[in-house]
Design a protein around this motif. Structure first.
Motif, mmCIF file in Angstrom:
data_model
loop_
_atom_site.group_PDB
_atom_site.id
_atom_site.type_symbol
_atom_site.label_atom_id
_atom_site.label_comp_id
_atom_site.label_asym_id
_atom_site.label_seq_id
_atom_site.Cartn_x
_atom_site.Cartn_y
_atom_site.Cartn_z
ATOM 1 N N TYR D 15 0.922 -1.573 -0.301
ATOM 2 C CA TYR D 15 0.269 0.007 0.120
ATOM 3 C C TYR D 15 0.964 1.143 -0.393
ATOM 4 O O TYR D 15 0.435 2.330 -0.399
ATOM 5 C CB TYR D 15 -0.789 -0.170 1.194
ATOM 6 C CG TYR D 15 -2.065 1.496 1.202
ATOM 7 C CD1 TYR D 15 -3.129 1.448 0.657
ATOM 8 C CD2 TYR D 15 -1.359 2.351 2.278
ATOM 9 C CE1 TYR D 15 -3.254 2.620 0.623
ATOM 10 C CE2 TYR D 15 -1.901 3.022 2.412
ATOM 11 C CZ TYR D 15 -3.402 3.748 1.864
ATOM 12 O OH TYR D 15 -4.007 4.560 1.721
ATOM 13 N N GLU D 16 1.679 1.390 0.599
ATOM 14 C CA GLU D 16 2.485 3.253 1.149
ATOM 15 C C GLU D 16 3.619 2.396 -0.072
ATOM 16 O O GLU D 16 3.493 4.008 -0.209
ATOM 17 C CB GLU D 16 3.407 2.866 2.067
ATOM 18 C CG GLU D 16 2.409 2.778 4.294
ATOM 19 C CD GLU D 16 1.985 3.766 4.405
ATOM 20 O OE1 GLU D 16 1.927 4.711 3.454
ATOM 21 O OE2 GLU D 16 1.747 4.016 4.756
ATOM 22 N N ARG D 42 -7.433 4.870 -0.395
ATOM 23 C CA ARG D 42 -7.204 4.228 0.980
ATOM 24 C C ARG D 42 -8.571 3.729 -0.058
ATOM 25 O O ARG D 42 -8.923 2.827 0.564
ATOM 26 C CB ARG D 42 -7.524 5.263 1.915
ATOM 27 C CG ARG D 42 -8.766 4.301 3.014
ATOM 28 C CD ARG D 42 -7.387 3.448 4.163
ATOM 29 N NE ARG D 42 -8.314 3.080 4.923
ATOM 30 C CZ ARG D 42 -8.526 3.434 6.394
ATOM 31 N NH1 ARG D 42 -7.870 3.724 6.723
ATOM 32 N NH2 ARG D 42 -9.276 1.886 6.827
ATOM 33 N N GLU D 98 -0.723 -6.607 3.666
ATOM 34 C CA GLU D 98 -1.162 -5.766 4.159
ATOM 35 C C GLU D 98 -2.058 -5.852 5.515
ATOM 36 O O GLU D 98 -2.704 -5.511 6.136
ATOM 37 C CB GLU D 98 -2.002 -4.509 3.003
ATOM 38 C CG GLU D 98 -0.970 -4.259 2.321
ATOM 39 C CD GLU D 98 -0.296 -3.095 2.400
ATOM 40 O OE1 GLU D 98 -0.031 -2.252 3.879
ATOM 41 O OE2 GLU D 98 0.249 -2.714 2.078
ATOM 42 N N LEU D 104 -3.244 0.524 8.519
ATOM 43 C CA LEU D 104 -4.227 0.846 8.055
ATOM 44 C C LEU D 104 -5.472 0.959 8.128
ATOM 45 O O LEU D 104 -7.682 1.360 7.492
ATOM 46 C CB LEU D 104 -4.428 0.424 6.736
ATOM 47 C CG LEU D 104 -3.447 -0.080 5.251
ATOM 48 C CD1 LEU D 104 -3.585 -0.739 4.240
ATOM 49 C CD2 LEU D 104 -3.963 1.694 4.731
#
Lengths: 182, 182, 182, 182
Positions: D15-16, D42, D98, D104
């Motif tokens: 994700y990042e 997101r 994740e 998150l």
DNA sequence: AATGAATGAGGATTCATTCAT
DNA sequence: GATGAATGAATCCTCATTCAT
């Protein structure tokens, strides 16, 4: 000694790109010690430049005292300058790296020295014009032209292997002196 | 436009001392926009320099094509250079600020351009020596001497109020041409 | 101490989402101080991980030297691992946050340690199969199955209030040992 | 389609480390278009995860409706999960990259799905204990142990060349079922 | 509806300067 | 006096998000 180390490093990298750490390492002392002697990086730089030009100034002042002929003054003065920078290439590097820019607003001895030598030339040229053996040209322009040619000799020398400085000085002086002759 | 703003700020402060933020402010755009167009500060600087010398290069290439006499080439070429830098003082500042060292290792058009003009002069002087109307001097030394005198004219002009460039160019060319004459 | 603060913050947020500022604040030191000790955020992270697993490694090396029976090795080894992570939940979080992918390409001791323990299990299982008291299953599959069950115990514990670890370890070992038995 | 592109890129980098630009490029659409459909990076991520698990959820709901025996439920359910992730390695990567971190704070369908499957297993195990054919162990611990072993099968498969999944599933189920048997 | 240029807050890293030892 | 560890302001660059076209 701090000034020597600083000279070396400033000459290598220029003012902005030089770290105080590098100077401390070169001088083999602690970084704090530098700040004990010079209040800031900038002051250190000015000190380096100023000290460097002391020797040159002495020679030049000798010269002025001698009351030489214009041509002698030019020949000897230019030779002094060229020799000085060839013998002290680090000062040459510093001058090349930092003089033109006014970022540092160097109000140092070195700048005044430079002006003074130029001034001496200007006076000589003025006299030559009055005396009638020099063409009517802007004396300031002429003086700085000569100085810039001397700089070319230094630069050429620092890149070359062979020492042609005698011949080169002679060449630019011939060009200049013949060129300004009436 | 970004390049104009960058030119202005780089000319004011030099490469190292220029913040990308300053350029953004000058251009009245966001900082990120600059990076949209140029991948790094350094690339922006190179772009500034390169663009700047395009105009000069065109003139110079015209000149070379013309197959002029040596004296014409010198007169016209030096005039072009002096005029260009007087009309584009920011480029002059940049050249003065960043050329002498190789901190930035500029492998830009500007550098090559400079070399090429010097090379042209060198060739001309060599021919003059062969043809017998120029003294036997190091052609490289002579060429750079002339160029450095032209720089003096530019520098003098940028500090002065009055436009004496015509007379000044004429003066240095007289000095030079008479000086190298056999 | 920097490593402790970094451990805490990395464990809280993961590598990418951690700011060096956060670590500095946690350690109550200046941001620059961190860079005095670790050349980059990434190096700091590796240092955190490596230091963390030193203790576990020592225990494991002790175990290997003892030349214990397979069942003992499994019982003691798993207990060590579970205890270590329960006692060092921050390391557990880091392992969970950063191991599975290779985004960071951690070539650290921790990774090798993990592999080594797995390898030890694999060897033990192979011997068991040869000796005939373990079923013919893929030893790698079995070894990692056991390790993943141990991870479940850790995870359960970190979320729970009561300490049921002894019972839980016993449970998974029973499942595993009975499960692989011929 | 945006979700497919996003799945691919998120699975590749996490994700990042994923740029919205990368997703736009992968989807061959403009970046703005993504924001037309999803209010933030997101939200897009959550949508990717949720959609991904729809298929798995359907299968699982079918299974629950069937009111199968515990052993069948386990055999079929684990096979479904393993197959799903082997057939959808990108979802596996995302889960691995994740899930464990709570940065998150995924309150998505996927998380609930995971919990629900676990819950199903827990119920089954509880019944087994009541009925007397399963040992008295913590049903939650047992359920997650099984699920973690299934994860090992998936991971092994994604790294291997040969398809040993049938055998591997069989192996872990044997271990598990025999292990929990009274 | 689609686009992609523009934005600027945010983050890693550097380095002149300070100060406790 | 000397030291060098600590500091944090300053700087380059990134990237999620916006918005005019």
């Amino acid at each position: 000694m701090i000034l020597n180390a600083a000279l070396k490093v400033f000459a290598r990298s220029g003012y902005e790109a030089t770290d105080v750490d590098d100077i401390a390492r070169e001088a083999q002392i602690g970084k704090g010690t530098i700040y004990r002697h010079y209040p800031s990086k900038r002051d250190l730089f000015v000190a380096v430049v100023d000290r460097g030009f002391d020797q040159l100034r002495c020679q030049m002042e000798d010269l002025r005292d001698k009351d030489a002929s214009f041509e002698d003054m030019v020949r000897i003065g230019i030779k002094q300058q060229v020799d000085f920078f060839i013998n002290n290439p680090d000062y040459w590097r510093i001058l090349m790296l930092e003089k033109p820019d006014c970022r540092l607003n160097l109000d140092s001895e070195a700048v005044r020295l430079h002006q003074r030598f130029g001034q001496g030339l200007v006076e000589g040229i003025k006299k030559g014009i009055s005396a009638g053996y020099v063409k009517k040209i802007d004396p300031v322009l002429a003086a700085f032209s000569l100085m810039s040619m001397a700089a070319v000799v230094v630069e050429k020398h620092l890149q070359a292997k062979k020492d042609t400085r005698k011949k080169d000085i002679s060449s630019i002086l011939d060009i200049f002196l013949r060129g300004i002759q009436k």
